[in-house]
Design an enzyme around this catalytic site. Structure first.
Site, PDB file in Angstrom:
ATOM      1  N   SER A 142       0.826  -1.204   0.000  1.00 41.11           N
ATOM      2  CA  SER A 142       0.000   0.000   0.000  1.00 41.11           C
ATOM      3  C   SER A 142       0.862   1.256   0.000  1.00 41.11           C
ATOM      4  CB  SER A 142      -0.972  -0.031   1.184  1.00 41.11           C
ATOM      5  OG  SER A 142      -1.891   1.017   1.094  1.00 41.11           O
ATOM      6  N   ASP A 299      -2.206   6.412  -4.380  1.00 39.54           N
ATOM      7  CA  ASP A 299      -1.104   5.711  -3.721  1.00 39.54           C
ATOM      8  C   ASP A 299      -0.601   4.575  -4.624  1.00 39.54           C
ATOM      9  OD1 ASP A 299      -3.249   3.971  -3.347  1.00 39.54           O
ATOM     10  OD2 ASP A 299      -2.739   3.481  -1.290  1.00 39.54           O
ATOM     11  N   ASP A 301      -0.678   1.335  -4.851  1.00 40.11           N
ATOM     12  CA  ASP A 301      -1.574   0.282  -5.345  1.00 40.11           C
ATOM     13  C   ASP A 301      -2.925   0.840  -5.786  1.00 40.11           C
ATOM     14  OD1 ASP A 301      -2.318   0.861  -2.751  1.00 40.11           O
ATOM     15  OD2 ASP A 301      -2.733  -1.204  -2.169  1.00 40.11           O
ATOM     16  N   ASP A 303      -5.551   2.219  -4.557  1.00 39.46           N
ATOM     17  CA  ASP A 303      -6.855   2.004  -3.932  1.00 39.46           C
ATOM     18  C   ASP A 303      -7.273   3.233  -3.127  1.00 39.46           C
ATOM     19  OD1 ASP A 303      -5.055   1.679  -1.846  1.00 39.46           O
ATOM     20  OD2 ASP A 303      -5.926  -0.177  -1.084  1.00 39.46           O
TER      21      ASP A 303
END
Length: 560
Positions: A142, A299, A301, A303
């Site tokens: 993340s 960010d 990833d 999400d």
């Protein structure tokens, strides 16, 4: 015991020069060996997350193979398609981990659908559902610093793995020797055997179509003239976010050049988290230079998404996750009512630590707002319940204060692709009527009151960190605070006691104060830290901030 494990690793063929060198470099350093081998990374509902390196307490191909064997053992009991979807972001070793996970699954006779390029969390959730997979694996840490990587496991619904499934996987992992226990075949052998296949363009295009179907005012962006600065923060957002924005008619996009392409070292921001100003600094400088209406960052990833909005004086102000959640809820409700697309008995969802201002906005529009535990899988669970009743269309929006948003039921995790699209559409709409996001936010505060929501974090590093956190939470349960900063505690809700909340058990304490403010104490599920959430309300921002500062000062000694 940890010395024996260290020696075993030192003598093994680790297939990775970096791991071998690290083990040789720490020879004779007892603390370094203990830190790497005294414990193992624990697999939970959030999967694995840790710093890269050698040992059972680090992220490396051997720990990934061991975890994947656990997932494979679980999948083999599930029937169905016997298929697992895999994606990965720009993290260091990300492709290696994804490739090796595919090799373990293939060696277990399980089919794999893996992306041929790095793609974000929502794309993984979508592929898991699209191919009717038993599970999904996302290799990501993340927004953590570059030294981290991680491994998220998903169930067949595209939601992060349930507690029960994660427990079965963890039990299997414990029976699997980290160096010798996982079955494995090379990626090439898996492809040749027909077990490993890439995700097809049909899946990608269907994902984009599902995102674009969530537009509130289709066609609006083509004529609004929005000027955008965007940063993927060297992660996965560049391709999907710009694809969707171009499709809906937003073409004036300036990408932050230093953060455009994948780079797992994150050299321009040591902490690639769109919640913090430092991560957005390069984008803010570019926004000021170009006079952009909006600066947006996803960010690694993709999400979660953070933005800076342009103010009347030309400066840029960061928008918090709670503020954006309220703004999007307000925009979606008003827009869908105007367009006649609001479903019967609409449902929105937020986490228990997110702003109560959303409750007032939902009530204003006649929307049922459900509360869930922290973690987007619980929002996904609410969508699943609606879907099971044939009422998935009732879901209009879900959000968490930690910058995660979702509109539409096509995935079961937060999606920065659809959130980026809706934020840009919202900004375009307000621009088209001579307003702005900033102006609308001020109108919301004028209507409902000036709410302030702030989060503080207390870190507990080292092997003893988790024990210290447990001790603090135990003490709070045994000795309920009577007051914070002179404000009497009028309610104390312990989410470990499900009969009090009607929700599944969770390690969360919420204190309601006599003036309507609240303090929430919650250990992180993925990092060694305790988070405190403060909600205050004042006649002005200054008044709300003053109370928050006083409450934070009162809480600090309790968590030290």
């Amino acid at each position: 015991m940890y010395l024996d494990e260290y020696k075993r690793w030192l003598e093994a063929d680790l297939e990775d020069f970096d791991l071998k060198k690290e083990l040789q470099d720490i020879q004779g350093d007892d603390e370094a060996m203990k830190d790497r081998f005294a414990v193992a990374l624990k697999f939970g509902t959030a999967g694995l997350r840790g710093t890269l390196g050698a040992g059972t307490n680090r992220m490396n191909i051997w720990v990934v193979r061991q975890a994947t064997q656990g997932v494979a053992d679980w999948v083999k009991t599930q029937g169905g398609t016997q298929t697992v979807a895999i994606s990965y972001d720009s993290r260091l070793k990300g492709w290696n981990f994804a490739r090796d996970a595919a090799g373990v699954l293939a060696a277990n006779g399980i089919n794999v659908r893996i992306y041929d390029e790095l793609m974000p969390v929502p794309a993984l959730s979508f592929a898991t559902r699209y191919y009717k997979c038993n599970a999904g694996i996302m290799v990501t840490a993340s927004h953590n610093p570059a030294r981290y990587n991680g491994y998220k496991a998903y169930g067949p619904d595209g939601c992060q793995m349930t507690d029960d499934a994660a427990a079965v996987v963890y039990n299997s992992i414990q029976k699997t020797d980290v160096l010798t226990g996982a079955k494995y075949m090379s990626f090439a052998a898996g492809v040749e055997a027909g077990l490993i296949r890439f995700v097809g363009d049909d899946c990608k295009e269907t994902f984009y179509a599902a995102v674009e179907a969530c537009q509130v005012r289709p066609g609006l962006c083509r004529t609004a003239g929005l000027k955008l600065v965007y940063s993927p923060l060297n992660g996965t957002g560049l391709v999907p976010v710009t694809h969707v924005l171009h499709d809906i008619g937003i073409d004036d996009i300036t990408i932050v050049p230093e953060q455009e392409y994948p780079n797992g070292y994150f050299t321009t921001c040591s902490y690639p988290n769109p919640e913090i100003r430092e991560a957005l600094q390069k984008g803010l400088e570019l926004a000021e230079k170009t006079g952009a209406d909006l600066m947006l960052a996803t960010d690694p990833d993709a999400d979660r998404v953070g933005i800076a909005m342009k103010c009347p004086d030309g400066s840029y102000e960061l928008v918090s996750g709670n503020e954006m959640g309220v703004l999007l809820l307000d925009y979606i409700c008003a827009g869908r009512i105007e367009k006649g697309t609001m479903p019967q008995k609409p449902v929105a969802v937020k986490s228990i630590v997110s702003t109560p201002l959303a409750d007032l906005v939902a009530k204003h529009y006649g929307v049922e707002l459900r509360h869930t535990l922290t973690g987007f899988k619980w929002i996904g669970d609410q969508i699943a319940k609606l879907e099971a009743d044939g009422e998935a269309e009732r879901f209009i929006f879900g959000f968490e204060e930690s910058y995660g948003y979702l509109a539409g039921s096509y995935v079961r995790d937060k999606d920065a692709v659809v959130a980026s699209m809706l934020i840009c559409e919202m900004a375009s709409y307000y621009r088209s009527i001579g307003s702005s996001i900033k102006q609308r936010l001020e109108e919301i505060y004028a209507q409902y009151g000036r709410y302030l929501n702030k989060v503080d974090s207390f870190e507990f590093p080292g092997l003893s960190g988790m024990d210290k956190m447990a001790s603090i939470m135990d003490n709070l349960r045994k000795n309920t605070p009577k007051e914070f900063a002179g404000r009497k505690v009028v309610s104390a809700t312990d989410y470990e006691k499900t009969e009090e909340t009607g929700l599944p058990k969770a390690n969360v304490l919420i204190y309601g104060l006599e003036d309507g403010a609240s303090v929430v104490v919650r250990p992180s599920g993925t990092e060694p830290k305790i988070k405190t959430y403060f909600t205050t309300r004042g006649a002005s921002l200054e008044e709300a901030q003053k109370e928050k500062d006083e409450l934070a000062a009162a809480v600090r000694p309790v968590l030290s």
